[in-house]
Write an enzyme that holds these catalytic residues in place. Structure first.
Site, PDB file in Angstrom:
ATOM      1  N   ARG A  66       0.822  -1.217   0.000  1.00  0.00           N
ATOM      2  CA  ARG A  66       0.000   0.000   0.000  1.00  0.00           C
ATOM      3  C   ARG A  66       0.851   1.260   0.000  1.00  0.00           C
ATOM      4  NH1 ARG A  66      -5.656  -0.554   0.918  1.00  0.00           N
ATOM      5  NH2 ARG A  66      -6.149  -2.691   1.407  1.00  0.00           N
ATOM      6  N   HIS A 110     -18.985  10.402   3.045  1.00  0.00           N
ATOM      7  CA  HIS A 110     -19.316   9.028   3.407  1.00  0.00           C
ATOM      8  C   HIS A 110     -20.839   8.898   3.461  1.00  0.00           C
ATOM      9  CE1 HIS A 110     -18.679   5.065   5.034  1.00  0.00           C
ATOM     10  NE2 HIS A 110     -19.560   5.317   5.986  1.00  0.00           N
ATOM     11  N   ASP A 146     -13.041   6.694   7.974  1.00  0.00           N
ATOM     12  CA  ASP A 146     -14.347   7.364   8.082  1.00  0.00           C
ATOM     13  C   ASP A 146     -14.515   8.062   9.433  1.00  0.00           C
ATOM     14  OD1 ASP A 146     -14.972   6.498   5.517  1.00  0.00           O
ATOM     15  OD2 ASP A 146     -15.835   4.627   6.235  1.00  0.00           O
TER      16      ASP A 146
END
Ligand code: GAR
Length: 198
Positions: A66, A110, A146
């Protein structure tokens, strides 16, 4: 000088298009790049049609690495001189390696009433739980998924017979309203701070 906004997408980019449309001549910000993790993301062609620079970094060749994927994204964002990053349906989890690089300058939308239903399948989970309302949240992205200071939220009712799809469509209308509003007030504040420091 206008604040330069890069928008990260993975799909059709309807929120991205609303953000682009909102950045008119009087707006404190201008778009500098629409970037995706998918070369075929529908939103890339739509942004290009509107004269906005587009690019992608395919996450697949990076596998589990990543950090290397995120370094490639960072390189593109730095080359575009992005001041503010808007995540708009970007469906890769970003690690603190990336998020800290843009600390306090990255917004996310979101599709839930955060702090409820972080992660995926938000509408199905709200219906399953028997909730009476759902919604969407714009927040400053922090290292936790989030999470982070909430800038705007909108609520919609969950109606009898709703499916995740019908609810998503009702919520999306609100996403298209609150994300441009939140970006405008965020960049206005940022521009005022920058001016005060120069
Ligand atoms: C939007 O509903 C957005 O809130 C959601 O993906 C959709 C993208 O639609 N984001 C997430 O679920 C992030 N975890 P769009 O490409 O049409 O803007």
């Amino acid at each position: 000088m206008k604040i330069r906004v890069a928008i990260l997408i993975s799909g059709g980019g309807s929120n991205m298009l609303k953000l682009l449309a909102s950045m008119d001549a009087d707006h404190p910000a201008e778009p500098c790049l629409v970037l995706s993790n998918k070369s075929g993301a529908g939103g890339l062609a739509k942004a290009a049609e509107r004269g906005v620079a587009t690019d992608f970094v395919d996450h697949k060749p990076y596998g589990e690495d990543r950090a290397a994927f995120e370094d490639a994204l960072i390189a593109k964002l730095e080359a575009a001189k992005a001041d503010v990053i808007c995540l708009a349906g970007f469906m890769r989890v970003l690690t603190p390696h990336f998020i800290n690089r843009f600390e306090g300058r990255m917004l996310n939308i979101h599709p839930s009433l955060l702090p409820k239903y972080k992660g995926l399948h938000t509408h199905a989970r709200a219906i399953e739980a028997g909730d009476r309302e759902a919604g969407c949240t714009v927040h400053v992205a922090t290292a936790k998924l989030d999470d982070g200071p909430i800038l705007a939220q909108a609520r919609v009712p969950i109606l009898e017979g709703d499916t995740p799809e019908t609810l998503a469509a009702r919520v999306l209308v609100q996403e298209h309203r609150i994300y441009p509003e939140a970006l405008q007030s965020f960049t206005r504040t940022l521009a005022a701070k920058t001016e005060a420091n120069t």
